[in-house]
Design a protein around this motif. Structure first.
Motif, PDB file in Angstrom:
ATOM      1  N   GLY A  79       0.784  -1.225   0.000  1.00  0.00           N
ATOM      2  CA  GLY A  79       0.000   0.000   0.000  1.00  0.00           C
ATOM      3  C   GLY A  79       0.813   1.270   0.000  1.00  0.00           C
ATOM      4  O   GLY A  79       0.267   2.357  -0.185  1.00  0.00           O
ATOM      5  N   THR A  80       2.128   1.164   0.200  1.00  0.00           N
ATOM      6  CA  THR A  80       3.006   2.337   0.252  1.00  0.00           C
ATOM      7  C   THR A  80       4.111   2.207  -0.784  1.00  0.00           C
ATOM      8  O   THR A  80       4.872   1.248  -0.772  1.00  0.00           O
ATOM      9  CB  THR A  80       3.631   2.491   1.648  1.00  0.00           C
ATOM     10  N   ASP A  81       4.196   3.167  -1.699  1.00  0.00           N
ATOM     11  CA  ASP A  81       5.255   3.143  -2.706  1.00  0.00           C
ATOM     12  C   ASP A  81       6.584   3.568  -2.100  1.00  0.00           C
ATOM     13  O   ASP A  81       6.661   4.574  -1.394  1.00  0.00           O
ATOM     14  CB  ASP A  81       4.908   4.093  -3.857  1.00  0.00           C
ATOM     15  N   LEU A  87      12.144   2.758   2.764  1.00  0.00           N
ATOM     16  CA  LEU A  87      11.046   3.129   3.653  1.00  0.00           C
ATOM     17  C   LEU A  87      11.521   2.896   5.084  1.00  0.00           C
ATOM     18  O   LEU A  87      12.337   1.999   5.330  1.00  0.00           O
ATOM     19  CB  LEU A  87       9.809   2.260   3.397  1.00  0.00           C
ATOM     20  N   PRO A  88      11.034   3.662   6.040  1.00  0.00           N
ATOM     21  CA  PRO A  88      11.411   3.398   7.432  1.00  0.00           C
ATOM     22  C   PRO A  88      10.654   2.217   8.020  1.00  0.00           C
ATOM     23  O   PRO A  88      10.947   1.792   9.139  1.00  0.00           O
ATOM     24  CB  PRO A  88      11.022   4.704   8.142  1.00  0.00           C
ATOM     25  N   ILE A  89       9.695   1.693   7.270  1.00  0.00           N
ATOM     26  CA  ILE A  89       8.899   0.541   7.701  1.00  0.00           C
ATOM     27  C   ILE A  89       8.961  -0.526   6.620  1.00  0.00           C
ATOM     28  O   ILE A  89       9.528  -0.316   5.555  1.00  0.00           O
ATOM     29  CB  ILE A  89       7.432   0.955   7.948  1.00  0.00           C
ATOM     30  N   GLY A  90       8.377  -1.697   6.922  1.00  0.00           N
ATOM     31  CA  GLY A  90       8.274  -2.749   5.927  1.00  0.00           C
ATOM     32  C   GLY A  90       9.404  -3.758   6.005  1.00  0.00           C
ATOM     33  O   GLY A  90      10.274  -3.697   6.890  1.00  0.00           O
ATOM     34  N   PHE A 188       1.764   0.857  -5.829  1.00  0.00           N
ATOM     35  CA  PHE A 188       0.422   0.559  -5.341  1.00  0.00           C
ATOM     36  C   PHE A 188      -0.554   1.696  -5.640  1.00  0.00           C
ATOM     37  O   PHE A 188      -1.624   1.758  -5.055  1.00  0.00           O
ATOM     38  CB  PHE A 188       0.468   0.313  -3.825  1.00  0.00           C
ATOM     39  N   ARG A 189      -0.191   2.591  -6.556  1.00  0.00           N
ATOM     40  CA  ARG A 189      -1.001   3.780  -6.792  1.00  0.00           C
ATOM     41  C   ARG A 189      -2.274   3.482  -7.573  1.00  0.00           C
ATOM     42  O   ARG A 189      -3.205   4.288  -7.592  1.00  0.00           O
ATOM     43  CB  ARG A 189      -0.192   4.838  -7.540  1.00  0.00           C
ATOM     44  N   GLY A 190      -2.302   2.362  -8.287  1.00  0.00           N
ATOM     45  CA  GLY A 190      -3.481   2.032  -9.052  1.00  0.00           C
ATOM     46  C   GLY A 190      -3.677   2.870 -10.294  1.00  0.00           C
ATOM     47  O   GLY A 190      -4.789   3.022 -10.782  1.00  0.00           O
ATOM     48  N   GLN A 191      -2.608   3.423 -10.845  1.00  0.00           N
ATOM     49  CA  GLN A 191      -2.698   4.277 -12.033  1.00  0.00           C
ATOM     50  C   GLN A 191      -2.005   3.655 -13.241  1.00  0.00           C
ATOM     51  O   GLN A 191      -1.679   4.337 -14.201  1.00  0.00           O
ATOM     52  CB  GLN A 191      -2.097   5.654 -11.726  1.00  0.00           C
TER      53      GLN A 191
END
Length: 814
Positions: A79-81, A87-90, A188-191
């Motif tokens: 859910g986060t690009d 990223l600081p998470i994941g 995950f932007r869906g574009q």
């Protein structure tokens, strides 16, 4: 102050306490002290995690200046690009060698990846991820992560090769390194902007090293297929090495697929420390192997790779601007900004798979829409040789791909957000005397094509803007040529018109310099066509007159203050309020249309007044996007440069070196370059030789201009750190009193020079000279008149075309 290596600073910056880390640090210190000619270490002030969070998207991994390899972690959090991989998470999905720097839109690259794993792995190519044990650590040239399996991954890089050093748990005897050719950064932007893997090949060679290639496509610039090659070596002998296809093991050592079935391999070691060297190439596997053997040979240590990167940054980039300040916060801002603005573009000279040429080749231009306002002007100042190559490369792209680039990546020009803004970059170089090996007749021809030939729409059309090509050139050119404005039949009609006008002005500058007087007049005239979008009846907050959408019969109503525009909207990433200030080449006309000096001043002040729009605390100025970069400095056009100081310093407070220290996407360093010009005390007006004067941060700042030339900017009366007494009391240029709020390239950049400021804590009127140039507002501009008394509708008139004698349709504002 002479800035030298501080070992205490090195230790405190990296915060590493393990045995292997202390060994690396001591080894590095030994290297630094080995010779008496060691250069000053400005790299200690670079904070690599600055701007990595909160939308800044900075790349915190390892890279050389303009290097092909940008080696860093790829984190997966559904859910986060992860635009630059980090990223600081994941969870870690890999540590890959290809990334962009600070971009938005959608992730690009994340290719040529390795992932260290412990224990038996039954399905190596099943999109394995592993958690993070502790926050990542890093400094310029060095990066470290610790996985949940307690594996330490350390990274270093040369320009075309990367070094991985893995330290596995002491008790582990099954230590794996997975190479997944299908690995990319997802979106995950869906574009429809997610990258795809389209096939690959992985081979374990008889001596144990591996060679691979992968085919990929899409991403933010909607690129078709491109291929990358890699070549990897390990310093340890594996217990086993296997090649794989899909989730099932293969018995062979050579895997080749033309479909999208994942391929890769896994090396298993008993050693607790494993060192891997990997080369990268856009040409071939053989070239990838040559790159790694030349740049990180087998006898080179990990610490030497780290130090080589520091040396490259110190000598090539960071040492170009020096200061006497002792303010550590400002030193970190200065050198961190210099660092992040010079990771892109990528110098891929000799690594162009599309054509053979003796010209340089630069890629990963993300994007000139962001960069033409500040970044390219500063690149010319601190790296004139690189800048000339950059210009030559863009012209060569036109020769072979048909158009100048704007948002080029993976050898593909897309995407163009507004105008053909390479025109602005070429014009800026031309008027400032950049010549060398540049073929300016070809450069001009490339600009003319942008101005006269509509690019074919892409197949299929861009779903986010299907009306015209977003790959290159000016997609809305048919309206611009026929009407002199852009109708809503084209997306981003108003912001494109503002940019097309500036592009035409750029063309007029080069035409004039090449002695093409008819063309110069033609394009200068066209550069005024932004006025055809000006509606005097559009009103908000007590101010009248804004650029708005229009068709052949009437203007259209819009929310003047809405800054949320995107691809399908009349304005791109800024509001009508902001774009109405946009065409700085015609600023005198803008001031007149806004009601004159006092109304212009009131509108600028309102732009920065909290709550003026009715939202408590909110200001209309948008520091997150590039179209507003020039707005804080427009006070200079009414000879109030200290107001420019006041407003721009307020904006600069939104910058710091924390992970959330950028107001918006770095955009390949565009944000950082705006800050650097603020520190210097000047603002460049692209396409002209003009620099607007405000105030410097430091008591002394020296810029190495190359060829033995220097610019020294000094100040007195301040607190020495640029925090107080920021207002200019007087200016001396090359020792002479200066009363203009602007200067030109030849004054201090062409041959070097000095600029001295007397600063104080109050605004005074020091700029009493002539106003900054407004070339499109001078003699020869067209007469404007009402349409039969209807003051709300533009009049369409026909005028003779000087260049052909024909009569061509033009529209000019009433």
């Amino acid at each position: 102050m002479s800035i030298t290596v501080s070992y205490l600073c090195l230790i405190s910056q990296v915060h590493l306490l393990s045995y292997q880390d202390m060994f690396l640090l001591l080894f590095t210190i030994a290297l630094l002290t080995a010779g008496s000619d060691a250069i000053a270490d400005y790299s200690q002030y670079v904070k690599v995690f600055s701007g990595t969070e909160n939308g800044g998207n900075n790349f915190p991994g390892v890279a050389r200046p303009f290097g092909m390899v940008k080696l860093g972690p790829d984190l997966l959090y559904v859910g986060t690009d992860s635009y630059s991989g980090y990223l600081p998470i994941g969870n870690f999905s890999g540590f890959s060698m290809m990334h962009e720097q600070g971009t938005g839109g959608a992730p690009k690259y994340g290719t040529v990846a390795q992932l260290p794993l412990v224990g038996t792995i039954s399905n190596p190519l099943s999109n394995i991820t592993v958690g993070r044990q502790a926050p990542d650590q890093g400094s310029l040239g060095y990066y470290r992560s610790i996985t949940k399996q307690n594996v330490t991954a350390e990274l270093a890089a040369s320009s075309r090769a990367g070094a991985y050093q893995y330290t596995f748990p002491a008790a582990s005897t099954t230590n794996n390194v997975l190479i997944d050719v299908s690995h990319v950064l997802p979106s995950f932007r869906g574009q429809g902007l997610g990258q795809d893997y389209a096939g690959g090949e992985f081979t374990i060679m008889p001596d144990g090293h591996y060679e691979a290639s992968g085919v990929y496509n899409n991403g933010w610039n909607r690129s078709p297929n491109w291929t990358i090659y890699s070549c990897g070596y390990f310093n340890s002998t594996p217990v086993r090495a296997s090649a794989f296809t899909g989730p099932i093991s293969s018995s062979g050592t050579v895997i080749s697929r033309s479909s999208s079935i994942p391929v890769g391999g896994m090396y298993t070691f008993k050693d607790s420390t494993v060192f891997s060297r990997v080369g990268l190439s856009w040409i071939s596997k053989a070239q990838a192997c040559q790159n790694v053997q030349e740049q990180i040979p087998s006898n080179m240590s990990f610490a030497e790779v780290v130090q080589g990167t520091k040396d490259a940054w110190n000598s090539q980039i960071l040492s170009k601007i020096t200061t006497t300040t002792t303010n550590s916060t400002n030193l970190q801002l200065l050198y961190t900004s210099l660092y992040f603005m010079n990771i892109l573009p990528t110098n891929r000279t000799g690594e162009n798979p599309k054509w053979e040429s003796s010209e340089p080749y630069y890629d990963d231009i993300f994007t000139l829409w962001d960069l033409f306002r500040c970044s390219t002007a500063l690149l010319q100042v601190i790296e004139p040789a690189i800048y000339e190559e950059y210009i030559r490369s863009m012209i060569d792209i036109w020769r072979h791909d048909g158009y100048l680039p704007d948002g080029r990546s993976s050898n593909y020009n897309g995407r163009t957000q507004g105008g053909s803004n390479a025109d602005n970059v070429l014009a800026d170089a031309f008027v400032k005397g950049v010549r060398g090996k540049i073929n300016w007749q070809d450069g001009y021809a490339a600009m003319v094509k942008d101005a006269e030939v509509t690019p074919p729409n892409t197949t299929p059309p861009d779903p986010m803007a299907p009306d015209s090509s977003t790959r290159e050139g000016r997609g809305a050119l048919p309206d611009w040529l026929q009407y002199g404005f852009i109708t809503p039949n084209f997306t981003r009609s108003v912001s494109r018109a503002v940019e097309y006008a500036y592009n035409d002005f750029s063309l007029s500058q080069v035409a004039g310099g090449l002695g093409k007087a008819v063309d110069a007049d033609k394009y200068l005239n066209r550069s005024r066509n932004w006025r055809n979008h000006w509606n005097n009846e559009a009103s908000v907050l007590g101010f009248n007159g804004f650029v708005v959408p229009r068709n052949l019969k009437s203007f259209q109503e819009v929310n003047i203050l809405n800054a949320g525009g995107y691809w399908m909207d009349p304005y791109y990433q800024a509001s009508s309020w902001s774009y109405s200030f946009g065409d700085i080449h015609d600023m005198a006309r803008i001031i007149g249309l806004m009601g004159g000096r006092e109304r212009f001043l009131g509108r600028l002040d309102t732009t920065f007044t909290p709550g003026a729009s009715g939202t408590p605390g909110r200001v209309l100025f948008d520091s997150t996007n590039e179209p507003t970069f020039n707005v804080p400095y427009l006070y200079n056009f009414i000879n109030l440069p200290n107001h420019s100081v006041n407003r721009s310093r307020s904006v600069a407070k939104s910058y710091n070196t924390s992970p959330t220290g950028l107001p918006g996407n770095s955009d390949a360093g565009a944000m950082h370059t705006w800050l650097l010009w603020n520190m210097i005390g000047l603002y460049p007006v692209t396409g002209q030789t003009t620099f607007l004067i405000h105030a410097p941060w430091f008591e002394s700042l020296t810029i190495d201009l190359g060829g033995g030339k220097k610019l020294q900017v000094t100040s007195s009366g301040s607190d020495g750190n640029g925090d107080r007494n920021i207002f200019v009391q007087s200016v001396k240029l090359n020792g002479q009193t200066w009363t203009k709020s602007w200067l030109v390239w030849d004054d201090i950049f062409k041959n070097g020079g000095t600029l001295h400021f007397e600063l104080g804590n109050s605004m005074v009127v020091w700029a009493t000279g002539e106003l900054p140039p407004s070339p499109a507002s001078g003699p020869g501009q067209l007469v404007i008149r009402p349409d039969d008394g209807n003051a709300n509708v533009p009049q369409v008139v026909r005028i003779p075309s000087k260049e052909s004698g024909a009569r061509r349709l033009r529209s000019f504002m009433w």
